[in-house]
Design an enzyme around this catalytic site. Structure first.
Site, PDB file in Angstrom:
ATOM      1  CG  ASP A  80      -0.296  -0.182   2.531  1.00 34.40           C
ATOM      2  OD1 ASP A  80       0.740  -0.882   2.594  1.00 34.40           O
ATOM      3  OD2 ASP A  80      -0.788   0.351   3.541  1.00 34.40           O
ATOM      4  CD  GLU A 138       3.089  -0.843   7.724  1.00 34.74           C
ATOM      5  OE1 GLU A 138       3.285  -0.785   8.949  1.00 34.74           O
ATOM      6  OE2 GLU A 138       3.182   0.149   6.978  1.00 34.74           O
TER       7      GLU A 138
END
Length: 392
Positions: A80, A138
């Site tokens: 991400d 995350e």
């Protein structure tokens, strides 16, 4: 073994650079990594590597060596990006307004794909199984790691490894820390409520702003209290948001505080949460207002298993040379890889990505962050080598 891995990593470097640049140009926020997951699927499919979706944007791939049931090592990369507007001028600059790979997860994903390619080519040269975890989210609680674990990605896994870009080291070096490496992280939300009103009419309204300020100061003092003497495991409590939507002569009926708490000790973590709630209760009562406290549990302490980490440090020296493997400090930042570290033996190490001569010096989570892409070749090969050596 080392020369063969380095040779493959060198041959595929341009491809891995292109993968990283594509991911950088088309980033996705936490749990919205649709371009990344499609790219990962396409490459794994073209290489004939077995894989499956675990979440909408989470993939686990498997490379089986000889005698695949004897031992399993997992390698993890996060995928991400962050809500940051990129200011770099590069050809692969983010094309998504307000979204940028400012933490290096594009590089993590590219390097894990590189390692997957190497391991797949060499699957007849090692025993055991390597799981490749491409993990979403995350950067956002509760963290994609916790969801992937719930979906069973650690089933049968003996140990797990992650590498993270690190601009504090130059490209060509890696760093290891054994023990409690990164802090736990909890989000503090406090709402002070009472009766708002005209500032001059002190008998007709509450003193919500002063009560909130007292609470902020009292809680902030907790970290000073714990850190009075020099200690191995420091504590941080800090507030980044104090919202009192009044004006010069209007006291608001509500004040909201937002802060973070970071520790390395789980017992102290619990104790501090209780103290925060007591402070809020006592001060709010003394001011005749109410305090609502919500502490959202974030990531736990990231524990680098000492023996496992020291083994990886030794393997890294074999691969890179003694002088390229450095000690690194404990960090107060948090990482959702910590969830894995509370389930199986784990190690997150750092790969250097800065280059002063090339002007690549910006830190992570800034709009000018970038990496020396020579690190991609190093990281792909090193991850593959560490996995193979850990399976012996």
């Amino acid at each position: 073994m080392i020369s063969r891995i380095k040779s493959i990593a060198k041959e595929q470097k341009n491809d891995i650079v292109e993968i990283r640049r594509y991911l950088h140009e088309f980033p996705g926020l936490s749990f919205e990594e649709y371009n990344a997951v499609q790219l990962i699927h396409n490459f794994l499919t073209s290489w004939g590597i077995e894989h499956k979706s675990v979440t909408v944007t989470g993939i686990v791939a498997t490379v089986r060596g000889k005698n695949p049931d004897c031992k399993t090592i997992a390698l993890r990369a996060d995928t991400d990006a962050l809500p940051i507007q990129e200011k770099n001028k590069c050809s692969y600059k983010s094309s998504v307004p307000g979204v940028m790979h400012a933490c290096g997860h594009d590089a993590h994903t590219a390097m894990l794909l590189g390692a997957a390619y190497i391991l797949n080519l060499m699957r007849d040269e090692f025993e055991g199984t390597v799981k490749l975890i491409f993990q979403p989210g995350e950067e956002k609680l509760p963290g994609g790691a916790s969801i992937m674990i719930e979906r069973g990605v650690l089933k049968g896994v003996d140990a797990i490894i992650a590498q993270h870009v690190y601009p504090d080291l130059p490209c060509g070096e890696v760093g290891f820390y054994a023990g409690d490496y990164m802090a736990s992280c909890d989000e503090i939300n406090i709402t002070i409520s009472g009766k708002g009103g005209h500032a001059a009419k002190i008998n007709e309204r509450s003193n919500t702003t002063v009560a909130a300020a007292k609470i902020l100061c009292a809680i902030s003092d907790l970290s000073s209290e714990f850190n009075k003497e020099e200690r191995d495991n420091p504590i941080i409590i800090a507030f980044g948001s104090f919202v009192a939507d009044g004006t010069y002569n209007v006291i608001p009926d509500k004040v909201c505080l937002k802060g973070t708490m970071r520790t390395f000790n789980e017992d102290e973590r619990k104790s501090i949460k209780k103290k925060i709630k007591k402070i809020c209760s006592d001060i709010s009562k003394s001011f005749g207002v109410k305090a609502k406290v919500k502490i959202e549990e974030g990531y736990p302490v990231l524990i680098n298993d000492v023996d496992f980490t020291e083994s990886l440090r030794s393997y890294a020296k074999d691969y890179m040379g003694e002088n390229a493997v450095m000690p690194i400090p404990q960090l107060m930042t948090a990482e959702d890889f910590a969830w894995y570290s509370h389930k199986v033996r784990s190690c997150m190490y750092r790969i250097g990505t800065s280059n002063l001569e090339k002007g690549i010096v910006s830190k992570q989570h800034t709009p000018t962050f970038d990496i020396d892409e020579d690190a991609l070749e190093i990281g792909s090969g090193l991850m593959a080598y560490l996995a193979i050596e850990s399976l012996r």
